[in-house]
Scaffold this active site. Sequence first.
Site, PDB file in Angstrom:
ATOM      1  N   GLY A  81      53.185  27.456  30.773  1.00  0.00           N
ATOM      2  CA  GLY A  81      53.252  26.025  30.732  1.00  0.00           C
ATOM      3  C   GLY A  81      52.265  25.308  30.307  1.00  0.00           C
ATOM      4  O   GLY A  81      50.967  25.955  30.521  1.00  0.00           O
TER       5      GLY A  81
ATOM      6  N   GLY B 298      52.239  22.903  36.745  1.00  0.00           N
ATOM      7  CA  GLY B 298      52.463  23.220  38.110  1.00  0.00           C
ATOM      8  C   GLY B 298      52.566  24.751  38.237  1.00  0.00           C
ATOM      9  O   GLY B 298      53.032  25.366  39.191  1.00  0.00           O
TER      10      GLY B 298
ATOM     11  N   GLN C 156      38.153  32.386  23.695  1.00  0.00           N
ATOM     12  CA  GLN C 156      39.062  33.042  23.703  1.00  0.00           C
ATOM     13  C   GLN C 156      39.106  34.264  23.543  1.00  0.00           C
ATOM     14  O   GLN C 156      39.951  35.214  23.890  1.00  0.00           O
ATOM     15  CB  GLN C 156      39.761  32.261  22.330  1.00  0.00           C
ATOM     16  CG  GLN C 156      40.166  30.735  22.408  1.00  0.00           C
ATOM     17  CD  GLN C 156      41.152  30.661  23.624  1.00  0.00           C
ATOM     18  OE1 GLN C 156      41.876  31.543  24.219  1.00  0.00           O
ATOM     19  NE2 GLN C 156      41.377  29.276  23.991  1.00  0.00           N
TER      20      GLN C 156
ATOM     21  N   GLU D  58      50.183  34.502  35.738  1.00  0.00           N
ATOM     22  CA  GLU D  58      50.033  33.109  35.325  1.00  0.00           C
ATOM     23  C   GLU D  58      49.388  33.083  33.909  1.00  0.00           C
ATOM     24  O   GLU D  58      48.360  33.648  33.548  1.00  0.00           O
ATOM     25  CB  GLU D  58      49.030  32.079  36.076  1.00  0.00           C
ATOM     26  CG  GLU D  58      48.833  30.992  35.676  1.00  0.00           C
ATOM     27  CD  GLU D  58      47.952  29.981  36.891  1.00  0.00           C
ATOM     28  OE1 GLU D  58      47.084  30.831  37.662  1.00  0.00           O
ATOM     29  OE2 GLU D  58      47.754  28.887  36.602  1.00  0.00           O
TER      30      GLU D  58
END
Length: 224
Positions: A16, A21, A69, A92
């Site tokens: 996300g 969240g 990165q 995550e």
Amino acid sequence: ARDYMNSQPFTVFVEGNIGSGKTTFLKHFASLDNVATLSEPVDRWRNVRGKNFLDLMYTDPSRWGITFQTYVQLTMLDLHTQVVDKTVKMMERSIHSARYCFVENLHQSGLMPEPDFIALDEWFNWIVKNHDVSGNLIIYLRTSPDVVHKRMLARARTEESCVPLEYLEKLHQLHEDWLFHRSSFSCPAPVLIIDANQDLNLMASEFSNCEAQIAEALSKLQKQ
Ligand SMILES: Cc1cc2cn([C@H]3C[C@H](O)[C@@H](CO)O3)c(=O)nc2[nH]1
């Protein structure tokens, strides 16, 4: 899909935009005794042998984008290969969103020099080919850019203080193309879409709905 019987746990990527969240979502699942949660190693990115790579990237993305990165890719590969003693491993983000959302964004917006992008992409393709970075389920915390922009500013992470709305809009579009429209890169696992615009305290029903879907997918795999 991954071969479940090689005793790899059921692996979930929580994806996300910034401020969608994810950390709150992982905290909920960390409380379940059969789930191991692996948070995004932001603190490692903020202190790489004394250097704040995250801040460098936001300050001068074309100079430090590849540095940041490349290190993100290394830390995510480290998490992908980490063995956990639970039946569910929940990460995550992933090495996939690193490439398909964040690196893609830097490249598409002309912030990353072509040779830097090519080097990163060569690394990514080799890793995906030679190491098991697969997953069983992606949970996409789907938000709108203005909602996450407000949350990001309220959270007030210093390095993000001058991240403009259009950066989040571009990241949103890349997540949408990849995980919702399925019109860009290959998806490493089936996607469960959650409306994450709701206030986090209203998300309880979404969390338990996710638990049920994970349990169901897990039991299906175990019967195979
Ligand atoms: C996998 C991956 C996560 C990730 C996070 N970030 C940034 C976005 C947020 O400001 C911060 C923490 O997610 O790091 C990034 O630029 N590139 C990334 N790649």
